[in-house]
Design a protein around this motif. Structure first.
Motif, PDB file in Angstrom:
ATOM      1  N   PRO A   1      13.546   3.334 -13.869  1.00 50.72           N
ATOM      2  CA  PRO A   1      12.592   4.342 -14.365  1.00 50.72           C
ATOM      3  C   PRO A   1      11.149   4.028 -13.978  1.00 50.72           C
ATOM      4  O   PRO A   1      10.383   4.936 -13.625  1.00 50.72           O
ATOM      5  N   THR A   2      10.761   2.754 -14.030  1.00 57.07           N
ATOM      6  CA  THR A   2       9.407   2.368 -13.630  1.00 57.07           C
ATOM      7  C   THR A   2       9.175   2.660 -12.153  1.00 57.07           C
ATOM      8  O   THR A   2       8.133   3.218 -11.769  1.00 57.07           O
ATOM      9  N   LEU A   3      10.142   2.324 -11.315  1.00 54.00           N
ATOM     10  CA  LEU A   3       9.992   2.573  -9.883  1.00 54.00           C
ATOM     11  C   LEU A   3       9.812   4.047  -9.583  1.00 54.00           C
ATOM     12  O   LEU A   3       9.028   4.426  -8.707  1.00 54.00           O
ATOM     13  N   LEU A   4      10.523   4.892 -10.326  1.00 56.23           N
ATOM     14  CA  LEU A   4      10.531   6.323 -10.040  1.00 56.23           C
ATOM     15  C   LEU A   4       9.522   7.104 -10.873  1.00 56.23           C
ATOM     16  O   LEU A   4       9.537   8.329 -10.892  1.00 56.23           O
ATOM     17  N   GLY A   5       8.616   6.380 -11.559  1.00 55.22           N
ATOM     18  CA  GLY A   5       7.531   7.028 -12.287  1.00 55.22           C
ATOM     19  C   GLY A   5       7.914   7.583 -13.638  1.00 55.22           C
ATOM     20  O   GLY A   5       7.170   8.391 -14.208  1.00 55.22           O
ATOM     21  N   ASN A   6       9.071   7.145 -14.185  1.00 59.02           N
ATOM     22  CA  ASN A   6       9.498   7.614 -15.506  1.00 59.02           C
ATOM     23  C   ASN A   6       9.239   6.549 -16.558  1.00 59.02           C
ATOM     24  O   ASN A   6      10.156   6.063 -17.235  1.00 59.02           O
TER      25      ASN A   6
ATOM     26  N   PHE B   1       6.175  -9.410  -6.027  1.00 58.04           N
ATOM     27  CA  PHE B   1       7.307  -8.484  -6.108  1.00 58.04           C
ATOM     28  C   PHE B   1       6.809  -7.099  -5.731  1.00 58.04           C
ATOM     29  O   PHE B   1       5.949  -6.519  -6.401  1.00 58.04           O
ATOM     30  N   ILE B   2       7.338  -6.577  -4.614  1.00 58.63           N
ATOM     31  CA  ILE B   2       6.885  -5.308  -4.057  1.00 58.63           C
ATOM     32  C   ILE B   2       8.104  -4.450  -3.750  1.00 58.63           C
ATOM     33  O   ILE B   2       9.114  -4.955  -3.259  1.00 58.63           O
ATOM     34  N   VAL B   3       8.008  -3.146  -4.046  1.00 58.25           N
ATOM     35  CA  VAL B   3       9.116  -2.235  -3.754  1.00 58.25           C
ATOM     36  C   VAL B   3       8.574  -0.985  -3.070  1.00 58.25           C
ATOM     37  O   VAL B   3       7.585  -0.406  -3.515  1.00 58.25           O
ATOM     38  N   ARG B   4       9.252  -0.574  -2.007  1.00 62.28           N
ATOM     39  CA  ARG B   4       8.821   0.593  -1.222  1.00 62.28           C
ATOM     40  C   ARG B   4       9.996   1.544  -1.035  1.00 62.28           C
ATOM     41  O   ARG B   4      11.083   1.136  -0.631  1.00 62.28           O
TER      42      ARG B   4
ATOM     43  N   ALA C   1       0.824  -1.213   0.000  1.00 63.42           N
ATOM     44  CA  ALA C   1       0.000   0.000   0.000  1.00 63.42           C
ATOM     45  C   ALA C   1       0.855   1.259   0.000  1.00 63.42           C
ATOM     46  O   ALA C   1       0.422   2.315  -0.481  1.00 63.42           O
ATOM     47  N   GLU C   2       2.082   1.148   0.518  1.00 59.44           N
ATOM     48  CA  GLU C   2       2.979   2.299   0.586  1.00 59.44           C
ATOM     49  C   GLU C   2       4.003   2.311  -0.549  1.00 59.44           C
ATOM     50  O   GLU C   2       4.864   3.197  -0.594  1.00 59.44           O
ATOM     51  N   GLY C   3       3.905   1.337  -1.446  1.00 58.61           N
ATOM     52  CA  GLY C   3       4.889   1.235  -2.519  1.00 58.61           C
ATOM     53  C   GLY C   3       4.273   0.789  -3.822  1.00 58.61           C
ATOM     54  O   GLY C   3       3.146   1.134  -4.149  1.00 58.61           O
ATOM     55  N   MET C   4       5.026  -0.016  -4.576  1.00 52.51           N
ATOM     56  CA  MET C   4       4.611  -0.475  -5.897  1.00 52.51           C
ATOM     57  C   MET C   4       4.560  -1.994  -5.921  1.00 52.51           C
ATOM     58  O   MET C   4       5.512  -2.671  -5.529  1.00 52.51           O
TER      59      MET C   4
ATOM     60  N   ILE D   1       8.920   6.399  -4.656  1.00 55.58           N
ATOM     61  CA  ILE D   1       7.981   5.503  -5.336  1.00 55.58           C
ATOM     62  C   ILE D   1       6.570   5.881  -4.907  1.00 55.58           C
ATOM     63  O   ILE D   1       6.270   5.951  -3.711  1.00 55.58           O
ATOM     64  N   THR D   2       5.716   6.141  -5.868  1.00 58.65           N
ATOM     65  CA  THR D   2       4.337   6.534  -5.570  1.00 58.65           C
ATOM     66  C   THR D   2       3.619   5.412  -4.841  1.00 58.65           C
ATOM     67  O   THR D   2       3.616   4.255  -5.300  1.00 58.65           O
ATOM     68  N   SER D   3       3.047   5.719  -3.706  1.00 56.41           N
ATOM     69  CA  SER D   3       2.407   4.696  -2.889  1.00 56.41           C
ATOM     70  C   SER D   3       1.141   4.158  -3.548  1.00 56.41           C
ATOM     71  O   SER D   3       0.469   4.859  -4.308  1.00 56.41           O
ATOM     72  N   GLY D   4       0.858   2.903  -3.253  1.00 57.95           N
ATOM     73  CA  GLY D   4      -0.377   2.279  -3.696  1.00 57.95           C
ATOM     74  C   GLY D   4      -0.478   2.039  -5.185  1.00 57.95           C
ATOM     75  O   GLY D   4      -1.582   1.941  -5.724  1.00 57.95           O
TER      76      GLY D   4
END
Length: 489
Positions: free
Chosen positions: A401-406, A349-352, A47-50, A357-360
């Protein structure tokens, strides 16, 4: 070298923690749809990550899957492609009245190929690994002390890890002055046998011991030097065993009608009563560990500058009395551990990373374990590491880039690749197409329309099959140790 630009916070390199559990299926967590097992901390992490829906292990079994993570190579290139054991021909030693092996462990990683902890050391990180190694036998050229790990505690050998109340664990501690990996004998455990009713009188539970060392290592981190922690917990791999505490007892009440399992001494799987309660409890116990790790980071003020990953090494198992059908553990995917169907290789696979990283968020980017090494490199500010080390033949693509919204800057895989000699299977994913080769015979599935891989459409799509067979022909490098049956090209 210190990270800079978008990947640094207050001019500090980000810390990285990778939590890898053992044999957890795609559907074993609440955030992936599990209805029977409580996983509040990992669900909160999601919920707090991707959360990724199309992430893949490097192999459908432990040692080679971990090898792809460590090397950044897929299983057609990396040296370790299976669970080759070294303890079977070893001399016998005794602990009390218990017989064990003088040398334990698996096939070592290629000594000429750089692996993940070594990369992090080159970039100024202190490194800790706690749990399962499975990357080389005791005394080989590939043990944690020789491969970039500053602090290690756990199992060098994954076969030894079948016992949750073992005779010994392994340690290498630079801070304690260790010169090499050593055995730490569990004196209270060896008073009792390794198999049978009295085995459960052993009080030293390895998963808890490993987790305690993990927290001690985290507690020692001051933030002055960036750290990389690789926490390879053995839960929920068989054997099905754990302390009879509130976690287990709560599930015993929940699964009032349960199963038993008679044990298998040669595999080091002790008999188990209440197998459903044990399995569910082992996942909830792991979830509590994750919660304590995240709590520790917050207590120490390290939370916002630490990236935390969570995943599993392969799909669900049926070993030791486990019952994946009961829990719907495959997340409605076909196949289990040791199979190249989706159920054997698609994993949670979850990354926080708070503030980055935009939550949720849920993401369908296709990634595999061999993408982790280049992703770590980009996150710590070295985008050109792979290019500078071309001789190592990396197969991964950074998903930073995916993790950081790019998303627009994210490179995509032309294909993902697997091979596994033990069940003589190979697989290629290309977009929505999935080619599965069993004993040299190819089948084709359209995952967009057939996620359960029920309908072989190879005959209707000969050009797609030809293209994907061409990928196998190009990517497979022969291995004398781990042979597979190639399809006709």
């Amino acid at each position: 070298m210190v990270a800079s630009g978008a990947f640094a916070q207050h001019n500090k390199a980000p810390n990285i923690i990778f939590i890898l559990c053992d044999d957890m299926g795609y559907g074993d967590l609440g955030c992936y749809g599990q209805k029977f097992i409580n996983t509040p901390n990992i669900d909160q992490m999601a919920a707090e990550g991707m959360l990724f829906t199309q992430a893949y292990a490097g192999s459908p079994v432990s040692a080679p899957s971990r090898a792809t993570l460590m090397t950044g190579q897929h299983s057609g290139h990396t040296h370790v492609r299976g669970n080759k054991e070294y303890w079977t021909q070893s001399a016998v030693v005794t602990y009390g009245e218990n017989k064990d092996y003088a040398v334990v462990g698996q096939e070592p990683y290629d000594s000429t190929h750089v692996i993940l902890p070594e990369v992090m050391k080159k970039h100024g990180y202190t490194t800790g690994m706690f749990g399962k190694w499975a990357g080389g036998y005791e005394g080989s050229w590939s043990t944690p002390d020789k491969r970039g790990v500053d602090e290690f505690y756990g199992y060098i050998c994954q076969f030894q890890a079948h016992l949750y109340y073992p005779n010994f664990l392994n340690r290498y501690s630079r801070s304690k002055g260790d010169k090499e990996v050593k055995r730490i004998v569990l004196e209270e455990n060896i008073k009792y046998p390794m198999f049978g009713d009295d085995y459960f009188k052993r009080p030293q539970y390895s998963a808890d011991l490993i987790h305690q060392e993990t927290l001690k290592w985290l507690d020692a981190q001051t933030g002055d030097q960036p750290f990389c922690g690789i926490f390879t917990y053995t839960l929920p791999h068989a054997e099905l065993a754990q302390p009879h505490d509130s976690i287990f007892n709560d599930y015993k009440k929940k699964f009032f009608t349960d199963k038993t399992w008679g044990g298998e001494e040669g595999s080091r799987y002790n008999p188990s009563d209440h197998t459903h309660a044990h399995f569910a409890g082992m996942i909830t116990r792991l979830d509590s560990y994750v919660g304590e790790i995240l709590k520790k980071l917050k207590e120490k003020g390290l939370d916002e500058n630490t990236i935390v990953f969570f995943s599993s090494d392969n799909g669900p198992h049926e070993e030791g009395g486990a019952d994946p059908a009961f829990f719907g553990r495959d997340g409605k995917l076909r196949g289990l551990k040791r199979q190249c169907y989706e159920g054997g290789i698609r994993i949670p696979f979850i990354v926080r990373w708070p503030g980055h990283i935009t939550s949720g968020t849920t993401n369908d980017h296709q990634l595999a374990f061999y993408d982790i090494l280049p992703t770590f490199c980009e996150l710590i500010g070295d985008k050109k590491f792979i290019e500078k080390n071309k001789k190592d033949e990396f197969d991964g693509i950074s998903f930073a880039p995916t993790l950081l919204g790019n998303d627009k800057k994210q490179k995509e895989h032309e294909f993902l690749y697997w091979e596994f000699h033990e069940t003589d299977q190979m697989a290629v994913r290309m977009g929505d197409w999935k080619l599965l080769v069993k004993k040299g015979v190819p089948s084709l599935y359209n995952l967009k329309e057939d996620i359960h891989e029920d309908h072989d459409v190879a005959a209707q799509n000969p050009s797609i099959v030809k293209t994907m067979l061409g990928i196998i022909q190009r990517e497979h490098q022969p291995s004398e140790l781990f042979k597979v049956t190639l399809p006709n090209f």
